[in-house]
Design a protein around this motif. Structure first.
Motif, short mmCIF file in Angstrom:
data_model
loop_
_atom_site.label_atom_id
_atom_site.label_comp_id
_atom_site.label_asym_id
_atom_site.label_seq_id
_atom_site.Cartn_x
_atom_site.Cartn_y
_atom_site.Cartn_z
N MET A 1 3.11 -47.84 9.00
CA MET A 1 3.83 -47.96 7.72
C MET A 1 5.24 -48.48 7.95
SD MET A 1 3.68 -47.56 4.43
CE MET A 1 2.25 -46.52 4.17
N SER A 2 5.92 -47.97 8.99
CA SER A 2 7.29 -48.40 9.20
C SER A 2 7.38 -49.86 9.60
CB SER A 2 7.95 -47.53 10.27
OG SER A 2 7.26 -47.65 11.50
N ASN A 5 7.10 -51.85 6.12
CA ASN A 5 8.14 -51.60 5.12
C ASN A 5 9.30 -52.56 5.32
OD1 ASN A 5 10.55 -50.29 3.81
ND2 ASN A 5 8.94 -48.83 3.25
N THR A 55 14.38 -44.25 9.91
CA THR A 55 13.31 -45.07 9.34
C THR A 55 12.71 -44.33 8.15
OG1 THR A 55 11.59 -44.11 10.72
CG2 THR A 55 12.79 -46.02 11.63
N PRO A 57 9.53 -43.34 7.71
CA PRO A 57 8.77 -42.16 8.15
C PRO A 57 9.66 -41.01 8.63
CG PRO A 57 7.75 -44.15 9.01
CD PRO A 57 9.07 -44.56 8.41
N GLU A 58 10.77 -41.34 9.27
CA GLU A 58 11.69 -40.29 9.72
C GLU A 58 12.35 -39.58 8.53
OE1 GLU A 58 13.00 -42.17 14.06
OE2 GLU A 58 14.15 -42.64 12.25
N HIS A 60 10.92 -39.27 5.62
CA HIS A 60 9.84 -38.45 5.07
C HIS A 60 9.70 -37.15 5.85
CE1 HIS A 60 5.50 -37.26 4.82
NE2 HIS A 60 5.81 -37.30 3.54
N SER A 61 9.74 -37.24 7.17
CA SER A 61 9.61 -36.04 8.00
C SER A 61 10.79 -35.08 7.80
CB SER A 61 9.52 -36.44 9.48
OG SER A 61 8.37 -37.22 9.71
N LEU A 74 4.94 -39.95 1.38
CA LEU A 74 5.35 -41.19 2.03
C LEU A 74 5.13 -42.42 1.15
CD1 LEU A 74 6.53 -42.50 4.53
CD2 LEU A 74 4.24 -42.51 5.56
N THR A 78 8.17 -44.85 0.03
CA THR A 78 8.13 -46.29 0.27
C THR A 78 8.34 -47.05 -1.03
OG1 THR A 78 6.63 -45.97 2.13
CG2 THR A 78 6.73 -48.18 1.18
#
Length: 402
Positions: A1-2, A5, A55, A57-58, A60-61, A74, A78
């Motif tokens: 995903m990253s 994006n 990023t 994903p980061e 999101h985490s 996520l 995005t």
């Protein structure tokens, strides 16, 4: 995903703000580069992390660890990045593409309506409203050649007929199709800022004369494009462009948009601007560019007069006798404009340490030094006063002749 994006590390503008309006939370850009976007509380939390460090994903985490795994998915994160990018609220691909493009989008819709017919109706009121000069008449060939006009850049509601007085003189006294708009720079620290962008408004797109810009650059040298953001939020050129579009729907014209930053160093040292090397270079560059134009050129000075009151960090509300004292100081300035005396105009303002924040000082001094008019005429003057004394802004229309 990253990897797919477009913003592996999304970066918001640091000046973004949020506010509630109409029962909705909005993320908006006070500088008006980007368009407002409705967001949820969860999305606003995410935006705080759009600092170029993480990023998607980061981010999101990080949100999941703090608020739980269902806080903001996520895919939703995005989509938020994409939405903010397309609204120019991120320093991302969409904004960078716009910045490199040929057309500047309008930033002042709201000061004028989005519909062309409604704009024309508003513009007619600048001429025919109470105290206005009346409708524009036929071109006049009597009298000396018009070199420049001074007009406000207050919003049209408050600047109203003062705009009309200046632009009526322009419309009736020049056949120029090339207007050098010398305007106050409100957002950039740069002394001078040019742009090659053409100016779009709901009335169409006005061409920036690239050859004229080239000639200024050739004579002046580097540094005129150092701040790529300078023109994007700026109202002081756009508001003059809209009036010109209204006046000349069938007369194609071009502009040269030049923003002029602070002359505070001149004021503090009591040095007339045309004796400062950097400003002398710009005067010479503008004169050389005009000399090579091969056609009539008219200057439009976009600038207001005094800014006083608590809005501008003065301690007391605006009321008499302060208003009368400010008006008296304005009259001293206007007397110098009547005489087309650029140095005298500067000296009056410098003598008071520019305590009343005359934002039209830089473009007016530069234009009078460049155009070298031999006569001037103040056409109209107003003092806007906030009903609760929060602020007062004064402004004028004037014309300068060969």
């Amino acid at each position: 995903m990253s990897n797919t994006n477009p913003h592996p590390r999304p970066t918001r503008w640091p000046w973004l703000a949020a506010a509630h309006e109409g029962g909705q939370l909005w993320l908006y850009d006070p500088r008006r580069i980007g368009s407002p976007v409705a967001v949820s509380r969860a999305e606003l939390e995410a935006v705080q992390l759009f600092t170029s460090r993480l990023t998607v994903p980061e981010i999101h985490s990080t949100l999941a660890a703090k608020f739980g795994p269902t806080f903001l998915g996520l895919p939703a994160l995005t989509a938020l990045v994409t939405k903010l990018d397309e609204s120019f609220l991120l320093d991302g691909p969409a904004f960078r593409e716009y910045l490199a493009g040929p057309v500047r989008r309008p930033s002042c819709v709201g000061c004028y309506p989005p519909e062309p017919e409604a704009i024309h109706a508003q513009m007619r009121g600048l001429f025919t409203g109470p105290g206005g000069p009346g409708p524009v008449g036929d071109r006049r060939t009597d009298g000396p050649r018009l070199r420049a006009v001074l007009v406000p850049h207050m919003d049209y509601a408050r600047g109203n007929v003062t705009y009309g007085w200046g632009f009526k003189e322009l419309a009736e006294r020049t056949d120029a199709r090339l207007f050098v708009i010398v305007a106050t720079s409100h957002y950039s620290p740069a002394r001078f800022s040019l742009t090659r962008m053409n100016f779009a408004t709901p009335l169409g797109t006005v061409e920036t004369d690239q050859a004229y810009v080239d000639r200024i650059l050739q004579s002046y040298g580097s540094g005129l494009f150092d701040d790529p953001f300078a023109h994007l939020p700026e109202h002081s050129v756009e508001l003059e462009v809209v009036v010109l579009q209204h006046l000349f729907p069938d007369r194609p014209f071009r502009i040269v948009p030049l923003l002029v930053g602070s002359f505070g160093d001149c004021v503090s040292s009591l040095t007339p601007p045309d004796r400062v090397g950097q400003i002398q270079r710009m005067v010479a560059a503008l004169q050389a560019a005009e000399a090579a134009a091969g056609e009539p050129v008219c200057y439009v000075i976009s600038g207001d007069l005094a800014h006083i009151g608590p809005k501008f960090d003065d301690p007391e509300p605006v009321r008499e006798p302060l208003l009368g004292e400010s008006r008296k100081q304005d009259e001293a300035i206007l007397a110098k404009l009547n005489a087309a005396d650029g140095e005298g105009y500067f000296n009056v303002i410098a003598a008071e340490g520019d305590a009343r924040r005359i934002c039209g000082l830089p473009p007016t001094c530069l234009t009078l030094a460049t155009a070298r008019p031999t006569a001037g005429r103040v056409l109209h003057y107003q003092q806007f006063v906030h009903p609760q004394g929060h602020e007062s802004v004064s402004f004028a229309a004037a014309a300068f002749y060969e």
